[in-house]
Design a protein around this motif. Structure first.
Motif, PDB file in Angstrom:
ATOM      1  N   UNK A 130       0.836  -1.203   0.000  1.00 20.05           N
ATOM      2  CA  UNK A 130       0.000   0.000   0.000  1.00 20.05           C
ATOM      3  C   UNK A 130       0.873   1.256   0.000  1.00 20.05           C
ATOM      4  N   UNK A 131       1.945   1.262   0.794  1.00 18.32           N
ATOM      5  CA  UNK A 131       2.861   2.401   0.813  1.00 18.32           C
ATOM      6  C   UNK A 131       3.444   2.649  -0.583  1.00 18.32           C
ATOM      7  N   UNK A 132       3.810   1.584  -1.264  1.00 15.29           N
ATOM      8  CA  UNK A 132       4.403   1.721  -2.602  1.00 15.29           C
ATOM      9  C   UNK A 132       3.429   2.357  -3.574  1.00 15.29           C
ATOM     10  N   UNK A 133       2.151   1.969  -3.477  1.00 19.20           N
ATOM     11  CA  UNK A 133       1.135   2.537  -4.361  1.00 19.20           C
ATOM     12  C   UNK A 133       0.883   3.997  -3.997  1.00 19.20           C
ATOM     13  N   UNK A 134       0.784   4.287  -2.712  1.00 23.15           N
ATOM     14  CA  UNK A 134       0.524   5.652  -2.259  1.00 23.15           C
ATOM     15  C   UNK A 134       1.609   6.625  -2.700  1.00 23.15           C
TER      16      UNK A 134
END
Length: 257
Positions: A50-54
């Motif tokens: 999720x961090x990577x997408x954000x």
């Protein structure tokens, strides 16, 4: 992806096989081979995905960043490395200002909109004005992406550009029959019908029959309470307020992983 699903790492089918997902798979394999506890693997990989997408961490040419992160995860405690990146990339300013601005788009395939839907699925939220049916069930059965300010209503009032009426902050997952019942009315018009049905206990649009149900539907779908009074004159105010609420929902989702 199947391995990640079987490990409990992915709980929605909204992510495409992109660079972030590819790295999540590589990270899962690395941590498993290092003998990291399965619960830690699940938490770290979920949050890192999720961090990577954000942050768009692996957009463009990701090879060098892939190599950098794999080396850091291999050399450090995975939870500590995650925390260090999290502190640097997901500050209060990110959730309060940066993410709401990234939600200012009309691209329905936006990764931020998909994360918002993942947050709703994760929370078991119900569709807009639905009393029973969840967002997850609606997505699985191709439920409507509804314009909270109906498209034709906005067009009649001068908002003719797709970039205006198709703002993702104007989208909500709802049942087809509710979408049809709303027609092309302004929010303050169709919400007046909802308030009337709460008083009469006779369903006209959806199954909301109490004020508590309505408040919960608003909360789950990131809609400000003032929505019952909104018309075209408050459209941009609505978009700004909803982007902020959507950002906070994504934030809560991230920190719950």
């Amino acid at each position: 992806m199947m391995i990640l699903k079987s490990a409990g790492i992915i709980d929605a089918s909204l992510i495409r096989s992109d660079n972030a997902l590819n790295f999540a798979y590589a990270l899962f394999i690395l941590l498993r081979d290092k003998g990291v506890h399965p619960n830690t693997i699940e938490t770290v990989v979920r949050k890192w995905l999720v961090l990577s997408i954000l942050t768009g961490r692996y957009s463009g040419s990701p090879e060098s960043m892939f190599d950098y992160d794999i080396k850091r995860f291999n050399a450090n405690d995975p939870e500590e490395y995650l925390k260090s990146v999290e502190l640097g990339q997901l500050s209060d300013a990110y959730w309060e200002h940066i993410l709401p601005e990234r939600l200012n788009t009309s691209v329905a395939s936006s990764p931020y909109f998909k994360l918002y839907l993942m947050a709703q699925v994760h929370s078991g939220d119900k569709g807009f004005l639905s009393s029973q049916i969840t967002v997850g069930a609606l997505i699985s059965n191709r439920g409507d992406i509804h314009h909270l300010f109906p498209k034709k209503y906005l067009q009649r009032n001068g908002h003719n550009s797709r970039s205006e009426y198709n703002q993702i902050a104007n989208y909500a997952i709802t049942q087809s029959e509710i979408n049809i019942q709303i027609k092309d009315d302004a929010p303050n018009i169709y919400m007046a019908k909802i308030l009337e049905q709460i008083e009469s206990k006779k369903s006209v649009i959806g199954g909301i029959l109490t004020k508590e149900q309505l408040n919960e539907s608003f909360k789950q779908n990131c809609i400000p309470e003032e929505f019952v009074n909104y018309d075209v004159n408050t459209y941009y105010e609505f978009l700004a307020r909803r982007r902020y609420l959507m950002s906070q929902k994504i934030r809560d989702y991230y920190f719950s992983l």
